[in-house]
Design a protein around this motif. Structure first.
Motif, PDB file in Angstrom:
ATOM      1  N   VAL A 105       0.851  -1.184   0.000  1.00  0.00           N
ATOM      2  CA  VAL A 105       0.000   0.000   0.000  1.00  0.00           C
ATOM      3  C   VAL A 105       0.887   1.234   0.000  1.00  0.00           C
ATOM      4  O   VAL A 105       1.755   1.386   0.867  1.00  0.00           O
ATOM      5  CB  VAL A 105      -0.948   0.017   1.212  1.00  0.00           C
ATOM      6  N   ASN A 106       0.689   2.087  -0.994  1.00  0.00           N
ATOM      7  CA  ASN A 106       1.438   3.339  -1.150  1.00  0.00           C
ATOM      8  C   ASN A 106       0.445   4.472  -0.918  1.00  0.00           C
ATOM      9  O   ASN A 106      -0.476   4.658  -1.718  1.00  0.00           O
ATOM     10  CB  ASN A 106       2.024   3.390  -2.564  1.00  0.00           C
ATOM     11  N   ALA A 107       0.606   5.213   0.166  1.00  0.00           N
ATOM     12  CA  ALA A 107      -0.411   6.194   0.550  1.00  0.00           C
ATOM     13  C   ALA A 107       0.222   7.544   0.851  1.00  0.00           C
ATOM     14  O   ALA A 107       1.340   7.623   1.373  1.00  0.00           O
ATOM     15  CB  ALA A 107      -1.190   5.701   1.772  1.00  0.00           C
ATOM     16  N   HIS A 108      -0.537   8.608   0.530  1.00  0.00           N
ATOM     17  CA  HIS A 108      -0.031   9.972   0.655  1.00  0.00           C
ATOM     18  C   HIS A 108      -0.840  10.767   1.671  1.00  0.00           C
ATOM     19  O   HIS A 108      -2.075  10.721   1.672  1.00  0.00           O
ATOM     20  CB  HIS A 108      -0.092  10.667  -0.706  1.00  0.00           C
ATOM     21  N   SER A 109      -0.144  11.506   2.540  1.00  0.00           N
ATOM     22  CA  SER A 109      -0.732  12.500   3.441  1.00  0.00           C
ATOM     23  C   SER A 109      -1.843  11.914   4.310  1.00  0.00           C
ATOM     24  O   SER A 109      -1.590  10.985   5.078  1.00  0.00           O
ATOM     25  CB  SER A 109      -1.205  13.710   2.629  1.00  0.00           C
ATOM     26  N   THR A 110      -3.085  12.409   4.195  1.00  0.00           N
ATOM     27  CA  THR A 110      -4.174  11.844   4.984  1.00  0.00           C
ATOM     28  C   THR A 110      -4.362  10.370   4.654  1.00  0.00           C
ATOM     29  O   THR A 110      -4.713   9.564   5.526  1.00  0.00           O
ATOM     30  CB  THR A 110      -5.484  12.609   4.724  1.00  0.00           C
ATOM     31  N   GLY A 111      -4.123  10.003   3.403  1.00  0.00           N
ATOM     32  CA  GLY A 111      -4.147   8.592   3.042  1.00  0.00           C
ATOM     33  C   GLY A 111      -3.120   7.789   3.808  1.00  0.00           C
ATOM     34  O   GLY A 111      -3.342   6.620   4.139  1.00  0.00           O
ATOM     35  N   GLY A 112      -1.971   8.401   4.112  1.00  0.00           N
ATOM     36  CA  GLY A 112      -0.947   7.719   4.893  1.00  0.00           C
ATOM     37  C   GLY A 112      -1.387   7.461   6.321  1.00  0.00           C
ATOM     38  O   GLY A 112      -1.103   6.402   6.894  1.00  0.00           O
ATOM     39  N   LEU A 113      -2.073   8.422   6.918  1.00  0.00           N
ATOM     40  CA  LEU A 113      -2.630   8.227   8.262  1.00  0.00           C
ATOM     41  C   LEU A 113      -3.670   7.112   8.230  1.00  0.00           C
ATOM     42  O   LEU A 113      -3.675   6.219   9.091  1.00  0.00           O
ATOM     43  CB  LEU A 113      -3.252   9.536   8.751  1.00  0.00           C
ATOM     44  N   THR A 114      -4.551   7.163   7.241  1.00  0.00           N
ATOM     45  CA  THR A 114      -5.597   6.150   7.110  1.00  0.00           C
ATOM     46  C   THR A 114      -5.006   4.765   6.897  1.00  0.00           C
ATOM     47  O   THR A 114      -5.409   3.790   7.549  1.00  0.00           O
ATOM     48  CB  THR A 114      -6.518   6.506   5.929  1.00  0.00           C
ATOM     49  N   ALA A 115      -4.040   4.662   5.988  1.00  0.00           N
ATOM     50  CA  ALA A 115      -3.436   3.369   5.686  1.00  0.00           C
ATOM     51  C   ALA A 115      -2.736   2.775   6.904  1.00  0.00           C
ATOM     52  O   ALA A 115      -2.771   1.562   7.123  1.00  0.00           O
ATOM     53  CB  ALA A 115      -2.444   3.510   4.533  1.00  0.00           C
ATOM     54  N   ALA A 116      -2.094   3.633   7.708  1.00  0.00           N
ATOM     55  CA  ALA A 116      -1.405   3.140   8.898  1.00  0.00           C
ATOM     56  C   ALA A 116      -2.393   2.522   9.880  1.00  0.00           C
ATOM     57  O   ALA A 116      -2.165   1.423  10.416  1.00  0.00           O
ATOM     58  CB  ALA A 116      -0.630   4.277   9.552  1.00  0.00           C
ATOM     59  N   LEU A 117      -3.506   3.215  10.141  1.00  0.00           N
ATOM     60  CA  LEU A 117      -4.483   2.670  11.074  1.00  0.00           C
ATOM     61  C   LEU A 117      -5.166   1.426  10.513  1.00  0.00           C
ATOM     62  O   LEU A 117      -5.471   0.488  11.252  1.00  0.00           O
ATOM     63  CB  LEU A 117      -5.514   3.737  11.456  1.00  0.00           C
ATOM     64  N   TRP A 118      -5.407   1.429   9.202  1.00  0.00           N
ATOM     65  CA  TRP A 118      -5.980   0.237   8.577  1.00  0.00           C
ATOM     66  C   TRP A 118      -5.031  -0.949   8.711  1.00  0.00           C
ATOM     67  O   TRP A 118      -5.460  -2.065   9.081  1.00  0.00           O
ATOM     68  CB  TRP A 118      -6.288   0.517   7.104  1.00  0.00           C
TER      69      TRP A 118
END
Length: 308
Positions: A105-118
């Motif tokens: 999973v490659n995630a940016h900014s708010t997506g990075g926060l979301t991906a981490a918790l997911w």
């Protein structure tokens, strides 16, 4: 040519909800899923091209209320909780895993926060093999009074749909878009220069998620955290905005990265902008080189002799 799949999600407090899965495939057993940030959607074709050139199938998710997934009755980007995004990530991963043995999973900014918790929530299930977080939104880059104000958004205030009077900055948009001397051409309806309105409900959800991360996660796969080497706080465009993160503070990203789990690699990129893959060409080449090196070391799938 991209394939578009509409993911129909259960209705939320505003009604009908969809997410959109965008994909380009070569028949590889390896895949990347890209998750965008706030005031964003997937348009970074060169990111897809890079992964495809490495023999990795590419997927991107336009989350609910963003980009291709925004419906007429919806408020842009408005959620009650970061966990609202989990169903569409779950469904995207289910689809990808049908044909792939490896997923990053490659995630940016708010997506990075979301991906981490997911990723923390699904640990132990073998759904993801690694995370690449591009300038993840681990903390608020605002003056102390605004930070304190954000942290009182609890109880009934945390569910207010009222837009907050934070003002509008065009600096980041102007630094990127071709209309203002930048390199990139994207849909200004989907990614307006002035961003989306920030609602109390959204900000409260972000702060709850950040506090959860600050308390420590236990992500059980390798994580690469990338950020600019330099942060710059400006409201109006200046030329230096094209060689610094003017949205988040890279020092905060570095501070909180160890909270993700036991296997975290941090890389600071000289002259990088907030979305590092939208940096000047020499800088984004370095970003891609760092990602490739890290994936080769920690993620490369060994089960298929034809896989890179």
């Amino acid at each position: 040519m991209y394939e578009i799949t509409v993911l129909r999600m259960p209705a939320d407090f505003e009604g009908e909800v969809v997410a959109t899965l965008i994909s380009r495939r070569t028949g590889s057993r390896r895949a990347v899923l890209y998750i965008h940030g706030f005031t964003d959607y997937f348009f970074q074709d060169h990111l897809a091209e890079h992964y495809l050139a490495q023999g990795i199938d590419f997927y991107a998710l336009d989350l609910r209320k963003y980009g291709r997934s925004l419906l007429p009755h919806q408020t842009r980007g408005l959620i009650k909780s970061i966990t609202d995004y989990f169903p569409e990530i779950d469904e995207a991963v289910r689809i990808i895993r049908q044909d792939h043995d490896e997923l990053t999973v490659n995630a940016h900014s708010t997506g990075g926060l979301t991906a981490a918790l997911w990723a923390d929530r699904v640990r132990g299930r073998g759904l993801v093999d690694g995370l690449v977080l591009n300038s993840p939104f681990f903390d608020l880059n605002v003056p102390v009074p605004l930070r304190l104000a954000a942290d009182v958004l609890r109880g009934p205030l945390s569910y207010s749909v009222r837009a907050l009077p934070l003002g509008v900055s065009m600096a980041y948009g102007y630094s990127l878009h071709r209309d203002h001397g930048g390199e990139w051409d994207y849909d200004l309806e989907m990614k307006p220069h002035g961003g989306f309105a920030v609602h109390a409900m959204w900000l409260a959800a972000i702060r709850r998620a950040q506090r959860r991360l600050h308390g420590g996660l236990a992500i059980d796969v390798p994580v690469l955290v990338l950020s600019s080497s330099t942060g710059l706080r400006v409201r109006d465009f200046v030329p230096e905005a094209r060689s610094a993160d003017i949205v988040l503070d890279p020092r905060q990203i570095a501070r909180w990265a160890p909270c993700l789990g036991p296997h975290v690699t941090c890389v600071r990129v000289q002259d990088g902008v907030h979305d590092l893959v939208l940096s000047a060409e020499p800088v984004r080449k370095q970003v891609f080189a760092e990602v490739d090196r890290w994936m080769s070391a920690y993620i490369s799938y060994q089960g298929n002799e034809n896989s890179p």
